[in-house]
Write a protein that holds these residues in place. Structure first.
Motif, short mmCIF file in Angstrom:
data_model
loop_
_atom_site.label_atom_id
_atom_site.label_comp_id
_atom_site.label_asym_id
_atom_site.label_seq_id
_atom_site.Cartn_x
_atom_site.Cartn_y
_atom_site.Cartn_z
N ALA A 154 56.12 -2.65 75.70
CA ALA A 154 54.75 -3.11 75.50
C ALA A 154 53.96 -2.13 74.63
O ALA A 154 54.25 -0.94 74.58
CB ALA A 154 54.04 -3.26 76.86
N ASP A 155 52.94 -2.67 73.97
CA ASP A 155 52.12 -1.84 73.08
C ASP A 155 51.41 -0.72 73.81
O ASP A 155 51.05 0.30 73.19
CB ASP A 155 51.07 -2.72 72.37
CG ASP A 155 51.69 -3.63 71.32
OD1 ASP A 155 52.84 -3.35 70.91
OD2 ASP A 155 51.05 -4.61 70.92
N ASP A 201 52.76 7.21 73.80
CA ASP A 201 53.32 8.27 74.66
C ASP A 201 54.57 7.84 75.43
O ASP A 201 54.78 8.27 76.57
CB ASP A 201 52.25 8.77 75.64
CG ASP A 201 51.78 7.68 76.61
OD1 ASP A 201 52.06 6.50 76.36
OD2 ASP A 201 51.12 8.03 77.61
N LEU A 202 55.40 7.02 74.82
CA LEU A 202 56.58 6.50 75.51
C LEU A 202 57.49 7.61 76.02
O LEU A 202 57.98 7.55 77.16
CB LEU A 202 57.37 5.56 74.59
CG LEU A 202 58.63 4.94 75.21
CD1 LEU A 202 58.29 4.10 76.43
CD2 LEU A 202 59.38 4.11 74.17
N GLU A 203 57.71 8.63 75.23
CA GLU A 203 58.59 9.73 75.63
C GLU A 203 58.08 10.42 76.89
O GLU A 203 58.86 10.74 77.79
CB GLU A 203 58.72 10.77 74.49
CG GLU A 203 59.51 10.28 73.29
CD GLU A 203 60.99 10.06 73.59
OE1 GLU A 203 61.50 10.69 74.54
OE2 GLU A 203 61.62 9.26 72.88
N SER A 210 59.85 10.60 80.53
CA SER A 210 60.09 11.92 81.14
C SER A 210 59.54 11.97 82.57
O SER A 210 60.20 12.49 83.48
CB SER A 210 59.43 13.03 80.31
OG SER A 210 60.09 13.16 79.08
N ARG A 211 58.34 11.44 82.76
CA ARG A 211 57.75 11.44 84.10
C ARG A 211 58.58 10.60 85.06
O ARG A 211 58.72 10.95 86.24
CB ARG A 211 56.31 10.92 84.05
CG ARG A 211 55.31 11.92 83.52
CD ARG A 211 53.88 11.53 83.80
NE ARG A 211 53.44 10.38 83.03
CZ ARG A 211 52.91 10.45 81.80
NH1 ARG A 211 52.77 11.63 81.21
NH2 ARG A 211 52.52 9.34 81.18
N ALA A 212 59.14 9.50 84.57
CA ALA A 212 59.99 8.66 85.42
C ALA A 212 61.24 9.42 85.85
O ALA A 212 61.62 9.41 87.03
CB ALA A 212 60.38 7.38 84.67
N LEU A 213 61.87 10.10 84.93
CA LEU A 213 63.08 10.87 85.25
C LEU A 213 62.76 11.98 86.25
O LEU A 213 63.51 12.22 87.20
CB LEU A 213 63.69 11.44 83.97
CG LEU A 213 64.32 10.42 83.02
CD1 LEU A 213 64.68 11.07 81.70
CD2 LEU A 213 65.55 9.77 83.64
N GLU A 214 61.63 12.64 86.05
CA GLU A 214 61.21 13.71 86.97
C GLU A 214 60.95 13.16 88.37
O GLU A 214 61.16 13.86 89.37
CB GLU A 214 59.95 14.39 86.43
CG GLU A 214 60.20 15.31 85.24
CD GLU A 214 58.91 15.70 84.52
OE1 GLU A 214 57.83 15.51 85.12
OE2 GLU A 214 58.99 16.17 83.37
N ASN A 254 50.00 1.16 84.54
CA ASN A 254 51.14 1.43 85.41
C ASN A 254 52.27 2.08 84.61
O ASN A 254 52.33 1.94 83.39
CB ASN A 254 51.62 0.11 86.03
CG ASN A 254 52.43 0.31 87.29
OD1 ASN A 254 52.65 1.43 87.74
ND2 ASN A 254 52.86 -0.79 87.88
N GLU A 255 53.16 2.78 85.30
CA GLU A 255 54.35 3.34 84.65
C GLU A 255 55.47 3.50 85.67
O GLU A 255 55.23 3.47 86.88
CB GLU A 255 54.03 4.66 83.96
CG GLU A 255 53.47 5.75 84.85
CD GLU A 255 53.23 7.04 84.03
OE1 GLU A 255 54.02 7.98 84.20
OE2 GLU A 255 52.28 7.08 83.23
N PRO A 256 56.72 3.61 85.21
CA PRO A 256 57.87 3.59 86.13
C PRO A 256 57.86 4.65 87.22
O PRO A 256 58.38 4.40 88.31
CB PRO A 256 59.08 3.79 85.19
CG PRO A 256 58.60 3.31 83.86
CD PRO A 256 57.15 3.65 83.80
N SER A 257 57.27 5.80 86.96
CA SER A 257 57.26 6.85 87.98
C SER A 257 56.55 6.41 89.26
O SER A 257 56.81 6.92 90.34
CB SER A 257 56.61 8.13 87.45
OG SER A 257 55.27 7.89 87.07
#
Length: 256
Positions: free
Chosen positions: A11-12, A17-19, A23-27, A217-220
């Protein structure tokens, strides 16, 4: 270990800040994510993302709101792309009677075509449902969708409907709304439906869970969904994370 089964990193809202979001999701321990493409631009972007990141997978299909725009060429394109080893589902597809862009008859026709395509490809189906529960359940039964099963994405229906979908080999996926104070139905589903039938998701950038509701919202944040299910079931968060992770790997046929 967490598995966010429905994200829109294509999504737009993530252009800048996709990276950092990844990164926050992986953390946060989000090991896998399924990026959902639902039209030409978002499917193209989803395919680019799964090539770039080994922990991302794709679900590709045509959204019911835009069903009126779907062509035979689009379905052939989706069929060809579905051969990619990291395309793990067809969808999101389904019915959306809230928006009136696409007539119900066209939505239903496009929905049926994608169920047939999923069966042809041997892939599960990701179902979008807005104000159309009865017709969705009827079409799933008529098209024998149980042959491949799938996911009732961001489920907001009743416990009874959830049980009906489970009988057709569908998992019930809960997102941010289960954390909302007045979300009666999602909380009932989280409480009463066995963990073996549940998945978790964010649907990011939408439907942000409490306490971040109203923000992107974001995956983390998928951990907040797991936390609430654990609270409602009075079990450990680790148990919710472990079982929903296993369930997701099972439906998407991903090696853990």
């Amino acid at each position: 270990m967490l598995f966010d089964t429905h994200v829109h990193l294509n999504a737009d809202q993530y252009k800048e800040d996709l990276e950092e979001v990844i990164s926050r999701a992986l953390e946060a321990g989000v090991v896998h994510q399924v990026v959902v493409g639902f039209d030409r631009p978002t499917i193209t972007k989803a395919m680019e993302l799964i090539e770039k990141y080994d922990f991302l997978y794709a679900a590709i299909g045509w959204h019911p709101v835009d069903a009126i725009d779907a062509t035979e060429e689009d379905f052939e394109w989706i069929k060809e792309l579905s051969k990619h080893p990291k395309v793990v589902a067809i969808g999101e597809t389904g019915l959306d009677y809230y928006w009136d862009k696409s007539p119900k008859e066209i939505q239903q026709e496009v929905f049926r075509k994608q169920i047939q395509l999923a069966k042809e490809c041997g892939l599960p189906i990701v179902i979008h449902n807005r104000d159309a529960t009865e017709d969705i359940v009827t079409i799933l039964k008529e098209e024998n969708a149980s042959e491949v099963g799938g996911i009732m994405h961001c489920f907001g229906g009743s416990v009874e409907t959830a049980k009906e979908c489970i009988k057709m080999n569908f998992y019930i996926s809960l997102g941010g709304p289960v954390t909302f104070k007045n979300a009666k139905k999602p909380k009932e589903v989280a409480t009463e439906i066995p963990l073996e039938n549940l998945l978790i998701e964010t649907d990011c950038p939408y439907l942000t869970p409490h306490p971040y509701r109203g923000k992107r919202n974001e995956p983390s944040y998928v951990s907040l969904v797991a936390d609430e299910i654990a609270r409602l079931k009075n079990i450990s968060v680790e148990e919710v994370q472990k079982r929903t992770f296993e369930n997701a790997c099972n439906i998407f046929q991903i090696n853990k």
